[in-house]
Write an enzyme that holds these catalytic residues in place. Structure first.
Site, PDB file in Angstrom:
ATOM      1  CE1 TYR A 145      42.542  32.324  38.807  1.00 22.89           C
ATOM      2  CE2 TYR A 145      43.400  30.283  37.574  1.00 22.89           C
ATOM      3  CZ  TYR A 145      43.405  31.615  37.617  1.00 22.89           C
ATOM      4  OH  TYR A 145      43.716  32.337  36.352  1.00 22.89           O
ATOM      5  CD  GLU A 152      36.114  33.624  35.736  1.00 20.91           C
ATOM      6  OE1 GLU A 152      36.717  34.115  34.517  1.00 20.91           O
ATOM      7  OE2 GLU A 152      36.527  33.933  36.723  1.00 20.91           O
TER       8      GLU A 152
END
Length: 219
Positions: A145, A152
């Site tokens: 994560y 991102e």
């Protein structure tokens, strides 16, 4: 009738989860083989189609929550899926200049491993009524994560100059809608949202894992 409805629901969710699982399995396979054979510059071209399929299919999870097919709250599902769709279509597909960056590789590998585990877990639960306990313990999101989120953020930042230069998806005044929109500044705003949003989602996922492990232990 209730039993028939439950069976149809389980069949649909089983097919959905396994279909998306195979999509992400393709993404991981193509990403790793291309990385080893041709380098990170070629990874996006190799994974583009299965990535777009697997990630866009996740939009259905928002609908699943809205109509009550699953218990996952839409408030938790929407921001995660929304951010990934933004990266998939608004950044990677829209700005080819990002394709050769190594962060694309870290992004798709982080996403695909996490989703392969998640969809196989839910696929088994819907198809067989249970899933192996090791899948529940295999919480790679604690590592993947953060790497996915970092990738991102990095790719949005990398795309900013190309957004500004191209003015893609911008709507300027005057127009018949009397409305103005700048994709460049909207993307900067999305980066700002990552600051409070990412820790919140990570904490939420940890709490969900703790509840699931406690439930499994009690059973």
């Amino acid at each position: 009738m209730a039993g028939v409805g439950s069976a149809v629901r389980r069949l649909y969710l089983s097919v959905y989860n396994w279909a998306v699982f195979f999509g992400w399995a393709q993404v991981l396979y193509y990403a790793v083989t291309t990385l080893l054979e041709s380098g990170h510059e070629a990874v996006y071209a190799a994974v583009e189609r299965p990535l777009q399929f697997a990630q866009t299919a996740a939009f259905l999870e928002i609908l699943h929550g809205l109509v009550g097919l699953v218990r996952s709250p839409v408030s938790a599902t929407l921001p995660q899926i929304g951010s990934r769709l933004f990266l998939t279509w608004g950044i990677l597909w829209s700005f080819p200049e990002t394709h050769s960056h190594i962060l694309v590789t870290s992004l798709v590998i982080s996403w695909s491993i996490t989703e392969i585990i998640r969809y196989s877990f839910f696929g088994m639960k819907e198809a067989f009524g249970f899933a192996p306990s090791w899948l529940l313990w295999l919480s790679t999101f604690m590592v993947l994560y953060p790497t996915g989120i970092s990738s991102e953020v990095g790719l949005i930042y990398i795309a900013l100059p190309y957004m500004k230069a191209s003015e893609k998806y911008c709507l300027r005044m005057p127009n018949k809608w009397n409305f103005s929109f700048d994709f460049f500044y909207a993307s900067i705003l999305s980066l700002a949202v990552y600051v409070p949003g990412s820790p919140h989602m990570f904490t939420y996922m940890l709490a969900q894992r703790k509840k699931a492990l406690a439930k499994a232990k009690a059973a």
